[in-house]
Every structure is written in structure tokens, then in C-alpha cells.
Write a protein that holds these residues in place. Structure first.
Motif, short mmCIF file in Angstrom:
data_model
loop_
_atom_site.label_atom_id
_atom_site.label_comp_id
_atom_site.label_asym_id
_atom_site.label_seq_id
_atom_site.Cartn_x
_atom_site.Cartn_y
_atom_site.Cartn_z
N LEU A 125 3.51 -12.09 -5.27
CA LEU A 125 3.93 -10.79 -4.71
C LEU A 125 2.86 -10.24 -3.77
CD1 LEU A 125 6.44 -9.02 -5.23
CD2 LEU A 125 5.04 -7.64 -6.73
N GLY A 126 1.61 -10.25 -4.25
CA GLY A 126 0.51 -9.74 -3.43
C GLY A 126 0.34 -10.56 -2.17
N LEU A 127 0.40 -11.88 -2.32
CA LEU A 127 0.25 -12.77 -1.16
C LEU A 127 1.34 -12.51 -0.15
CD1 LEU A 127 -0.66 -16.41 -2.18
CD2 LEU A 127 -1.71 -15.02 -0.44
N PHE A 128 2.57 -12.39 -0.65
CA PHE A 128 3.70 -12.19 0.26
C PHE A 128 3.52 -10.90 1.06
CE2 PHE A 128 7.79 -10.17 1.12
CZ PHE A 128 8.37 -11.14 1.90
N PHE A 129 3.31 -9.79 0.36
CA PHE A 129 3.16 -8.50 1.05
C PHE A 129 1.99 -8.54 2.02
CE2 PHE A 129 6.36 -6.88 -1.55
CZ PHE A 129 6.61 -5.55 -1.27
N GLY A 152 2.00 -7.34 11.68
CA GLY A 152 1.40 -6.12 12.19
C GLY A 152 2.46 -5.08 12.52
N GLY A 153 2.06 -4.07 13.29
CA GLY A 153 3.01 -3.08 13.79
C GLY A 153 3.79 -2.39 12.69
N LYS A 154 5.12 -2.28 12.91
CA LYS A 154 5.96 -1.51 12.00
C LYS A 154 6.04 -2.16 10.62
CE LYS A 154 8.95 1.11 15.06
NZ LYS A 154 9.40 0.51 16.32
N VAL A 155 6.16 -3.49 10.62
CA VAL A 155 6.26 -4.22 9.35
C VAL A 155 5.02 -3.90 8.50
CG1 VAL A 155 6.42 -6.50 8.30
CG2 VAL A 155 7.52 -6.07 10.50
N ASP A 156 3.88 -3.97 9.16
CA ASP A 156 2.61 -3.70 8.48
C ASP A 156 2.61 -2.28 7.89
OD1 ASP A 156 -0.01 -3.98 7.68
OD2 ASP A 156 -0.82 -3.32 9.59
N THR A 157 3.03 -1.30 8.73
CA THR A 157 3.03 0.09 8.27
C THR A 157 3.91 0.25 7.04
OG1 THR A 157 2.90 0.63 10.61
CG2 THR A 157 3.27 2.45 9.09
N VAL A 158 5.14 -0.26 7.12
CA VAL A 158 6.07 -0.08 6.01
C VAL A 158 5.52 -0.74 4.73
CG1 VAL A 158 8.34 -0.72 5.14
CG2 VAL A 158 8.11 0.13 7.47
N LEU A 159 5.12 -2.01 4.84
CA LEU A 159 4.67 -2.73 3.65
C LEU A 159 3.40 -2.11 3.07
CD1 LEU A 159 5.29 -6.48 4.55
CD2 LEU A 159 6.64 -4.97 3.13
N ARG A 168 2.44 1.02 3.32
CA ARG A 168 2.69 2.32 2.68
C ARG A 168 3.27 2.10 1.28
NH1 ARG A 168 0.40 3.09 6.74
NH2 ARG A 168 -1.11 2.27 5.28
N ILE A 169 4.15 1.09 1.14
CA ILE A 169 4.67 0.77 -0.19
C ILE A 169 3.50 0.41 -1.11
CG2 ILE A 169 6.11 -0.84 -1.51
CD1 ILE A 169 7.87 -1.12 0.97
N THR A 170 2.61 -0.42 -0.57
CA THR A 170 1.44 -0.81 -1.36
C THR A 170 0.62 0.41 -1.75
OG1 THR A 170 1.41 -2.75 0.05
CG2 THR A 170 -0.46 -2.46 -1.39
N ASP A 171 0.44 1.31 -0.77
CA ASP A 171 -0.34 2.52 -1.04
C ASP A 171 0.26 3.33 -2.19
OD1 ASP A 171 -2.25 2.04 0.76
OD2 ASP A 171 -1.37 3.26 2.36
N ILE A 172 1.60 3.41 -2.21
CA ILE A 172 2.26 4.19 -3.27
C ILE A 172 1.89 3.62 -4.63
CG2 ILE A 172 4.50 4.75 -4.30
CD1 ILE A 172 5.59 4.84 -1.40
N PHE A 173 1.97 2.28 -4.73
CA PHE A 173 1.64 1.66 -6.02
C PHE A 173 0.16 1.77 -6.32
CE2 PHE A 173 5.79 -0.23 -5.55
CZ PHE A 173 6.24 -0.24 -6.85
N LEU A 174 -0.64 1.71 -5.25
CA LEU A 174 -2.09 1.76 -5.42
C LEU A 174 -2.55 3.14 -5.88
CD1 LEU A 174 -4.23 -0.41 -4.94
CD2 LEU A 174 -4.61 0.54 -2.69
N SER A 175 -1.76 4.17 -5.55
CA SER A 175 -2.21 5.53 -5.84
C SER A 175 -2.02 5.90 -7.31
CB SER A 175 -1.47 6.52 -4.93
OG SER A 175 -0.10 6.42 -5.18
N LEU A 209 3.07 -4.47 -12.22
CA LEU A 209 3.41 -3.53 -11.15
C LEU A 209 2.18 -2.86 -10.57
CD1 LEU A 209 6.64 -1.61 -12.17
CD2 LEU A 209 6.26 -3.16 -10.26
N THR A 210 1.17 -2.66 -11.41
CA THR A 210 0.00 -1.96 -10.89
C THR A 210 -1.09 -2.92 -10.42
OG1 THR A 210 -0.83 -1.84 -13.14
CG2 THR A 210 0.32 0.08 -12.29
N ALA A 211 -0.95 -4.21 -10.69
CA ALA A 211 -2.03 -5.13 -10.36
C ALA A 211 -1.87 -5.81 -9.01
CB ALA A 211 -2.17 -6.20 -11.45
N TRP A 212 -0.66 -5.79 -8.41
CA TRP A 212 -0.51 -6.54 -7.15
C TRP A 212 -1.06 -5.85 -5.91
CZ3 TRP A 212 2.26 -4.70 -3.07
CH2 TRP A 212 3.23 -3.73 -3.32
N PRO A 213 -1.09 -4.49 -5.83
CA PRO A 213 -1.53 -3.92 -4.55
C PRO A 213 -2.93 -4.35 -4.09
CG PRO A 213 -0.46 -2.26 -5.87
CD PRO A 213 -0.65 -3.44 -6.75
#
Lengths: 300, 248
Positions: free
Chosen positions: A113-117, A125-132, A134-141, A168-172
Motif C-alpha cells: 500500500l505504501g509503495l503504491f501510493f 507528480g502534479g495533481k495525482v501527487d497532491t491528491v494521494l 493529502r490522503i496520506t496526510d489525513i492518515f498521518l495526522s 491503517l496507521t502504519a502505511w503513510p
């Protein structure tokens, strides 16, 4: 009957698969330093004990004997007995299976999961990077224990829910790491060369980028395992992970806590087990960092 | 053998215009050099024409076709590139076999083993080297592998991005001679970026001098020693280069 025999054609010497050579080199390298050797030995021991738990255990881990509660360590009960007269040694041995299950399930979920994201975000990069990201950030927070608590509270306490919560909390952090690695070489000439060869993005990520990220991700995963074990033990201790009578090490400490003053063996042995395994993973991760150097890996 | 026609190629990265309406033609089977100071946009032309960057304006035609409209597979079998730094252009964890085989697999070539061996022979490397890794090779050998990777897809056009500037002088000569031999054998069209006029003199039939993203002048090889340059910057560059040659 003819006596002539077909002389077998000389078998062309098979090249040893590169992955095998690499694996052999890594293990050889790890055994050379005492600390990573310790990690390797403890891990091997853990796996062996988990595999042969019924053979190694001297008693049934669930068998209660109210006539022999809180016995100190002795010849019949190596590590003593707990408040219900269960043999602590046998419970520890069977508990290694639970620990190993947690570690392997979390790794299987978190690594890919971590590798894929990370690689996808980093490569496109670009938009894909931003979206992915931010999802990571949500879990990381979320603090991992709190999210696990919330998750377990919502789905009910059980070992499986604890594993899902931990995963769920270990992949970010893995995703972050993979992305950072990908960013450093996505402009490299060998990626450009792969694109000129007509490789699709998926192929470039899988064949060129993932192998480059893999060593650091493996190291990070190994180092993470200590945290995973501690979180699982913590959840067990809080009564939210493995449920009684499962011999999970954290849960054993939790129940032993009440008798700690008079019967030290109730918490000491599970504690030592947790300490050894987390330490082993930390040291192994440290050793892997040196061993996974490409020059080291492919040496013949 | 295919010609290259570049017509009013321009590109901007953000507010900075890197190429200003660059136009030139390369005839089939020719070696054409691009010379200029650092940052003049030489390598950018190659990256645009090979579609590694696709945000440019203008047209690039190779043979009959516009590179933008070529299907990816056809483009790969028409244009290949050799990069400047042989230490960065080979994947450190791929064996030479994997590096060369990738292109064959992607493009569905048959008889791959024979092609791999042939490519190694073409660039003068022993076939056993297929199972080595880049870090087990010297700089010159790596660059030969990079050339093998480019020619294994049987392209018509090779883009050379300063193919020798990261190499030792003696190895430079070897690699240049290899490139000359390959061109004679296989009839490649070369578009070569260099900042070394001696290399251009050795390899190229014609060359363009670039400055600030524009082509200052297109000259024949003879103009280097014969003084055929008319533009002040071109003269200055050639004089400075000759001056430097004499100094060493």
C-alpha cells in the motif's frame, strides 16, 4: 540388449537466479555483525517457535489449574504459572504465533500500500501527487494508538480489528518515504531511457522505480515492526486487541499487572519477549541498511 | 535512413523561453552537430524531438511522419537516444541483460537471445557481460551498453546527448570511433549535442551553433578550420575553441 548407453549431454551450467545470490549475500553480510546476527537469530527463533509451538510448549496454554495458581518458576513450569494456574512458558510459546501473525499481516498490507501510493504520487507528480499525498496526510495526522482505539471501539475489540487498525496507521510513513525516493530519481536518465524504449508508466513504476525504493522501504518496514509489536501489545494491554483467553503478550502483561508485586514472573517474561523481538527487529533493520547496498547485494 | 526536419520548435518552462523558433534540417544518413555554451538549449532540442518533453510548439518530422502523431511503438523504433552520463543512464539494479531485454520485450521482438548477443558484438563487448551489473563495468563499457540499448531496437535516428563528455579522453576516442563505425554499418542519422568542437570536427558533416535558445548559424565541418563563420558569436566560439586546442 544393447550395452551402449546414451551419454547424457553435458547439462549447461544454470546461472543461479540473481535474487538467490542477492539473498545469500544479504544473509552472509548480516551474520558478520553481532548486532544484526542477534536480530536474525531472534527472528529465526520466533519463526521456529511459532511453527512448532505445540511441540515446544510443555502444557496446554489454555488449561487452567486452580490448585497451582501463581507458582514461581520451577522445573515443571519454567516461567511459573499465572493467576488461573496456566503455564506461562506455554502461553508465551503460543503467543509467538499471534505476534508473528500481526507482524506478517501488517507487513503484507502496509508494504504494498505504501509503495503504491508513494511511487505513483512521486512518479506522476502534479495533481495525482497532491491528491494521494493529502490522503496520506489525513492518515498521518491521526496518532496511531488513538486511531486504533477509535477503530477498535467502532468495530469491537478483536485481534483482527487491531491488525487492521495498526495497518491503517502504519502505511503513510512508508508512502512518504517511497515518494521521496521516487522524486530523487524520476528525472534520472535511465527512466528517460525506459520511456524511450516505449515502457508504459505502470511498467516503469514496477520495473524501474519499485526496485529502487524497495531497500529503504524494507528497512523502514523492519524498523516499523518494533512499533507494530508495541502497539499490538499496547492494544492488548488496554483490552482492545487480543481477547482472553488468547495468550497475546500485551494482554498477558495487562492481567499480570495486578499480581506484579508478589509474582514478578507474570509480567517479566512476556515483557522480555516483547523487548527481545522489538529489539531484534530494530537491530535487523539497522543491519539491512548496510546489507542492501547494491554493490553488496550483487557481489559474487 | 530517415531525415529529420525541425521547424519552429519553441518551448517555455514557466515564464522562461528556452527555445525560440528553432528550425533546421538533417539529411538522411548525416551526422549533424549542435554546439553552444551551457544552457543554450542543445539538449532540450533532443528531449523535445524524442518526446521526452511534450509541451513544445512547432513540428518535428522524422522521415515522413510528425513525431507527435507517431504511435509510441513506432517512435521507439525510429528514434533512440544515448545519454551524457553513463553512470546515470543505466539502472543500477538491472543487469545488462535486463536493460537490453526490456526494449525487446516491450516492442515484441522475437529471437531475443540472438539479438542481445548481436547488440553486444556490435558495440564490441563480450557476450558474457550480459549478466553483469552496471557497477561492474567501467565508464566506457557502460557507455557502450547504453549505445547497445539504443541500437537494439533498430532505430533509424540516434540522438547523442554529449555521448563522450563524461568519459576519459582515450575512452572518448574509442566511443567516437564506435559511433562512426555503427553509422557506416547501419546508416543511422545522428543528431549530436556537444560542446567540444574537436568531437564535432571528427564526427559531424554539418553543425549548428546555438546561443540563448536560438540557432546562430549552421556551418559545414570545414568552417571550423577554414574560418567560414559569418556571425560574430560563431566566430568567437570557434576562435576560442581553436585557441584552447593550441594552448594544450
Amino acid at each position: 540388449m544393447s550395452m551402449t548407453r546414451d551419454i547424457p549431454a553435458p547439462v549447461p551450467r544454470r546461472r543461479m537466479p540473481q535474487s538467490l545470490i542477492a539473498a545469500r549475500n544479504i544473509v552472509a553480510f548480516l551474520t558478520r555483525s553481532p548486532t544484526s546476527l542477534f536480530g536474525l537469530v531472534v527472528l529465526a527463533l520466533l519463526i521456529l517457535v511459532a511453527l512448532f509451538a505445540p511441540l515446544i510448549a510443555t502444557h496446554d496454554p489454555y488449561a487452567q489449574n486452580l490448585q497451582a495458581t501463581l507458582q514461581p518458576p520451577s522445573g515443571t513450569h519454567f516461567f511459573g504459572t499465572d493467576e488461573l494456574g496456566r503455564d506461562i512458558f506455554s502461553r508465551l510459546v503460543h503467543g509467538s504465533r499471534i505476534t508473528l501473525t500481526i507482524i506478517s499481516l501488517v507487513t503484507v498490507v502496509v508494504g504494498p500500500l505504501g509503495l503504491f501510493f508513494g511511487t505513483v504520487a512521486g512518479y506522476f507528480g502534479g495533481k495525482v501527487d497532491t491528491v494521494l499525498m493529502r490522503i496520506t496526510d489525513i492518515f498521518l495526522s491521526f496518532p496511531s494508538l488513538i486511531l486504533s482505539l477509535a477503530f477498535v471501539a467502532a468495530l469491537g475489540p478483536s485481534l483482527n480489528n487491531a491488525i487492521i487498525a495498526i495497518a491503517l496507521t502504519a502505511w503513510p510513513p512508508i508512502a512518504r518515504l517511497a515518494r521521496a525516493e521516487t522524486l530523487t530519481f524520476r528525472q534520472a536518465d535511465y527512466i528517460a531511457a525506459a520511456r524511450l524504449q516505449g515502457a508504459s508508466s505502470a511498467r516503469i513504476i514496477w520495473k524501474s522505480i519499485v526496485p529502487m525504493c524497495l531497500p529503504s522501504v524494507t528497512i523502514r518496514l523492519t524498523l516499523n515492526m518494533a512499533t507494530v509489536i508495541l502497539t499490538a501489545a499496547g492494544l492488548g494491554f488496554l483490552g482492545l486487541g487480543a481477547q482472553p483467553p488468547l495468550p497475546e503478550w500485551g494482554a498477558m502483561i495487562a492481567t499480570g499487572r495486578r499480581y506484579m508485586i508478589d509474582s514478578w514472573w507474570l509480567v517479566t517474561f512476556p515483557g522480555i519477549a516483547i523487548l527481545c523481538v522489538s529489539l531484534a527487529f530494530n537491530l535487523l533493520g539497522d543491519g539491512l541498511r548496510d546489507a542492501l547496498d547494491p554493490k553488496q547485494m550483487n557481489k559474487r | 535512413m530517415k531525415p529529420i526536419i525541425i521547424d519552429r520548435l519553441s518551448i517555455s518552462f514557466g515564464p522562461i523561453r528556452v527555445l525560440h523558433d528553432v528550425s533546421f534540417d538533417v539529411t538522411a544518413g548525416e551526422c549533424f552537430g549542435l554546439v553552444g555554451e551551457s544552457g543554450s538549449g542543445k539538449s532540450t532540442i533532443l528531449r523535445c524531438a524524442s518526446m521526452l518533453t511534450d509541451i513544445w510548439d512547432g513540428t518535428v518530422r522524422i522521415g515522413e511522419h510528425d513525431v507527435r502523431k507517431m504511435p509510441v511503438a513506432e517512435r521507439c523504433r525510429t528514434v533512440q537516444m544515448v545519454f551524457q552520463d553513463p553512470y546515470g543512464s543505466l539502472h543500477p539494479r538491472h543487469s545488462i541483460r535486463t536493460a537490453l531485454d526490456e526494449g525487446l520485450r516491450i516492442n515484441g521482438f522475437d529471437d531475443r537471445e540472438a539479438r542481445l548477443a548481436q547488440a553486444m558484438r556490435d558495440v564490441g563487448l563480450p557476450v558474457e557481460f550480459l549478466d553483469r551489473y552496471p557497477h561492474q563495468l567501467s565508464g566506457g563499457q557502460r557507455q557502450r551498453v547504453a549505445i547497445a540499448r539504443a541500437l537494439i531496437l533498430e532505430p533509424d535516428v540516434l540522438f547523442l546527448d554529449e555521448p563522450t563528455s563524461a568519459l576519459d579522453v582515450s575512452v572518448q576516442a574509442e566511443v567516437l570511433n564506435l559511433l562512426v563505425r555503427l553509422q557506416q554499418e547501419k546508416g543511422f542519422t545522428y543528431l549530436m549535442v556537444s560542446h567540444d568542437l574537436a568531437v564535432v570536427d571528427h564526427m559531424c558533416d554539418r553543425f549548428a551553433i546555438m546561443q540563448h535558445g536560438r540557432i546562430v548559424e549552421v556551418l559545414d565541418r570545414d568552417a571550423i578550420t577554414g574560418g567560414g563563420a559569418t556571425q560574430p558569436y560563431a566566430k568567437q566560439l570557434i576562435d576560442a575553441s581553436l585557441e584552447y586546442e593550441r594552448a594544450i
